[in-house]
Design a protein around this motif. Structure first.
Motif, mmCIF file in Angstrom:
data_model
loop_
_atom_site.group_PDB
_atom_site.id
_atom_site.type_symbol
_atom_site.label_atom_id
_atom_site.label_comp_id
_atom_site.label_asym_id
_atom_site.label_seq_id
_atom_site.Cartn_x
_atom_site.Cartn_y
_atom_site.Cartn_z
ATOM 1 N N ARG A 104 0.846 -1.186 0.000
ATOM 2 C CA ARG A 104 0.000 0.000 0.000
ATOM 3 C C ARG A 104 0.887 1.244 0.000
ATOM 4 N NH1 ARG A 104 -3.975 1.836 5.048
ATOM 5 N NH2 ARG A 104 -4.969 3.617 4.000
ATOM 6 N N TYR A 105 0.477 2.268 -0.742
ATOM 7 C CA TYR A 105 1.160 3.558 -0.645
ATOM 8 C C TYR A 105 0.139 4.674 -0.796
ATOM 9 C CZ TYR A 105 0.987 4.265 -5.760
ATOM 10 O OH TYR A 105 0.565 4.443 -7.049
ATOM 11 N N SER A 106 0.510 5.864 -0.328
ATOM 12 C CA SER A 106 -0.382 7.015 -0.422
ATOM 13 C C SER A 106 0.416 8.299 -0.211
ATOM 14 C CB SER A 106 -1.491 6.937 0.637
ATOM 15 O OG SER A 106 -2.317 8.088 0.595
ATOM 16 N N GLY A 107 -0.112 9.379 -0.767
ATOM 17 C CA GLY A 107 0.443 10.694 -0.482
ATOM 18 C C GLY A 107 0.019 11.213 0.874
ATOM 19 N N LYS A 108 -0.890 10.503 1.548
ATOM 20 C CA LYS A 108 -1.305 10.852 2.906
ATOM 21 C C LYS A 108 -0.672 9.882 3.902
ATOM 22 C CE LYS A 108 -5.773 12.670 1.385
ATOM 23 N NZ LYS A 108 -7.262 12.558 1.523
ATOM 24 N N LYS A 109 -0.363 10.351 5.077
ATOM 25 C CA LYS A 109 0.264 9.512 6.106
ATOM 26 C C LYS A 109 -0.815 8.684 6.798
ATOM 27 C CE LYS A 109 4.112 12.712 6.789
ATOM 28 N NZ LYS A 109 4.852 13.587 7.722
ATOM 29 N N PHE A 110 -0.775 7.386 6.574
ATOM 30 C CA PHE A 110 -1.826 6.506 7.093
ATOM 31 C C PHE A 110 -1.342 5.564 8.194
ATOM 32 C CE2 PHE A 110 -0.017 4.429 3.299
ATOM 33 C CZ PHE A 110 0.410 3.218 3.842
ATOM 34 N N LEU A 111 -0.072 5.576 8.513
ATOM 35 C CA LEU A 111 0.433 4.646 9.524
ATOM 36 C C LEU A 111 -0.181 4.936 10.885
ATOM 37 C CD1 LEU A 111 4.224 4.507 8.554
ATOM 38 C CD2 LEU A 111 2.398 2.904 7.936
ATOM 39 N N ASN A 112 -0.432 3.866 11.653
ATOM 40 C CA ASN A 112 -1.016 3.937 12.998
ATOM 41 C C ASN A 112 -2.470 4.404 12.987
ATOM 42 O OD1 ASN A 112 1.605 3.295 14.147
ATOM 43 N ND2 ASN A 112 2.146 5.437 13.765
ATOM 44 N N LYS A 113 -3.098 4.377 11.834
ATOM 45 C CA LYS A 113 -4.502 4.745 11.711
ATOM 46 C C LYS A 113 -5.278 3.551 11.149
ATOM 47 C CE LYS A 113 -3.390 9.594 10.756
ATOM 48 N NZ LYS A 113 -3.491 10.712 9.767
ATOM 49 N N VAL A 114 -6.398 3.252 11.758
ATOM 50 C CA VAL A 114 -7.205 2.108 11.320
ATOM 51 C C VAL A 114 -8.028 2.492 10.100
ATOM 52 C CG1 VAL A 114 -8.981 0.449 11.965
ATOM 53 C CG2 VAL A 114 -7.381 1.292 13.694
ATOM 54 N N ASP A 115 -7.888 1.716 9.040
ATOM 55 C CA ASP A 115 -8.785 1.837 7.893
ATOM 56 C C ASP A 115 -9.487 0.493 7.736
ATOM 57 O OD1 ASP A 115 -10.132 2.146 5.526
ATOM 58 O OD2 ASP A 115 -8.464 3.065 4.437
ATOM 59 N N ASP A 116 -10.693 0.396 8.288
ATOM 60 C CA ASP A 116 -11.425 -0.870 8.272
ATOM 61 C C ASP A 116 -12.545 -0.874 7.236
ATOM 62 O OD1 ASP A 116 -13.089 0.909 9.501
ATOM 63 O OD2 ASP A 116 -13.350 -0.227 11.353
ATOM 64 N N SER A 117 -12.439 0.022 6.263
ATOM 65 C CA SER A 117 -13.430 0.001 5.180
ATOM 66 C C SER A 117 -13.255 -1.280 4.374
ATOM 67 C CB SER A 117 -13.245 1.227 4.273
ATOM 68 O OG SER A 117 -11.899 1.329 3.822
ATOM 69 N N VAL A 118 -14.335 -2.028 4.229
ATOM 70 C CA VAL A 118 -14.263 -3.316 3.549
ATOM 71 C C VAL A 118 -14.137 -3.059 2.052
ATOM 72 C CG1 VAL A 118 -15.465 -5.468 3.039
ATOM 73 C CG2 VAL A 118 -15.552 -4.497 5.347
ATOM 74 N N ILE A 119 -12.994 -3.473 1.503
ATOM 75 C CA ILE A 119 -12.731 -3.254 0.093
ATOM 76 C C ILE A 119 -13.428 -4.308 -0.756
ATOM 77 C CG2 ILE A 119 -10.927 -3.120 -1.662
ATOM 78 C CD1 ILE A 119 -11.021 -0.761 0.289
ATOM 79 N N VAL A 120 -13.319 -5.560 -0.324
ATOM 80 C CA VAL A 120 -13.901 -6.635 -1.109
ATOM 81 C C VAL A 120 -14.039 -7.870 -0.235
ATOM 82 C CG1 VAL A 120 -11.697 -7.567 -1.922
ATOM 83 C CG2 VAL A 120 -13.747 -7.845 -3.349
#
Length: 353
Positions: A104-120
């Protein structure tokens, strides 16, 4: 269902924004992905942020399947690095999932943040044998593995359980290792809720989110599944080493009972912690003298710290609430069954006590 480790299972090109070749973002992304390529295989995990001073930083993360050998991890990461650039060309945020790894990569800092949106979610068209019993076994398995993964150092757990006398169910749960116990628990609970709605009765089910994944399968499609730890449908936990105390209040209406509960082995647990179940009695309720005498005797035993053999059952949601999302402030230590937490349970005893 047999998997090929080089197959791209799903991609999430999560941004409509594109970067241009030779841009600052492109340079930072190249450095971040190169870092993942070089340093992930040894531990199975790597996360990095590059270009903090440029204003176009890139945060990237790679995670291999828990228990995978470094050579297998490196092979998957190599495939995933090629896969993410082919699947999401020039996008400023992306994630790909292979059978043995994710990047995973992003221009936003996402480490230590929960992203539990179900992708598939993936599911098999076949139903498991005896669907009602199968659903119960599958749920117990993924809940058990989820609680283990949340407290594990590498944030993963694998296991198996019987569904018939000659058929086994295999499961796996992991979280990205930047998450703490609370974040991992939150993510896997969301994934399990999605599993309940979509594929809990299926032969195979796999829920993907950016921060965690939960899966089970009747077919042992991974090498470590046939010899994975066995999860019993009825796992008894021994009495925790706790002092039971009853705090009386004037009038005898409410009594507080403090116990220590060890969690981490099973998520639906049976605690053999003694005579702790008392039916609430309203003031003035009639009962025969023999029954009332028995309750008074049991309550007196509780006050003396006596322990019997009655049992309670808690599910993962109750334990999350009781421990304040497994808060470190409620942590008492570690025992043979895992981390030990303090919880407060309230029971009602007869008014005459």
């Amino acid at each position: 269902m047999a998997f090929s480790t080089s197959d791209l299972r799903f991609q999430n090109c999560g941004s409509t924004n594109n970067y241009t070749t030779n841009s600052i973002f492109s340079t930072n992304l190249f450095q971040a992905l190169d870092n993942l390529s070089k340093y992930t295989a040894l531990t199975g995990y790597n996360a990095t942020t590059t270009g903090n001073l440029t204003g176009e930083s890139v945060t990237a993360l790679a995670l291999c399947r828990g228990g995978l050998a470094p050579s297998g991890c490196q092979n998957c990461i190599t495939d995933a690095l090629s896969g993410i650039q082919a699947a999401c060309p020039n996008q400023t945020a992306a994630q790909v999932w292979f059978d043995n790894c994710t990047i995973r990569y992003s221009g936003k800092k996402f480490l230590n943040k929960v992203d539990d949106s179900v992708i598939v979610n993936f599911g098999d068209w076949r139903l498991g044998p005896d669907p009602d019993s199968f659903k119960e076994s599958a749920l117990l398995l993924v809940q058990t593995l989820s609680s283990q993964a949340a407290v594990a150092e590498k944030k993963y757990s694998v296991g198996r359980t019987n569904i018939t006398h000659n058929l086994m169910l295999y499961g796996y749960v992991d979280c990205t290792r930047d998450l703490d116990n609370t974040g991992c628990t939150k993510c896997v609970l969301t994934a399990i809720d999605a599993m309940k709605l979509s594929c809990l009765s299926k032969w195979f089910c796999w829920i993907l989110t950016p921060s965690c994944n939960v899966q089970f399968n009747v077919d042992p499609v991974h090498q470590d599944w046939p010899n994975a730890p066995f999860v019993s449908s009825f796992m008894l936990m021994a009495p925790p080493p706790a002092t039971l105390t009853v705090n009386s209040t004037r009038g005898g209406r409410g009594k507080g009972l403090k116990i220590k509960v060890s969690v981490g082995v099973v998520t639906t647990v049976i605690l053999a912690v003694g005579i702790l179940v008392m039916k609430a009695r309203k003031r003035g309720m009639r009962m025969d003298p023999k029954s009332r005498g028995n309750e008074i005797e049991e309550a007196e035993e509780l006050k003396r710290g006596g322990v019997g053999m009655r049992k309670f059952m808690y599910d993962l949601h109750q334990l999350v609430v009781a421990t304040d999302n497994f808060s470190t402030s409620n942590r008492l230590g570690r025992g043979g069954f895992g981390i030990v937490y303090k919880v407060i349970l309230i029971f009602f005893l007869p008014d005459t006590i």
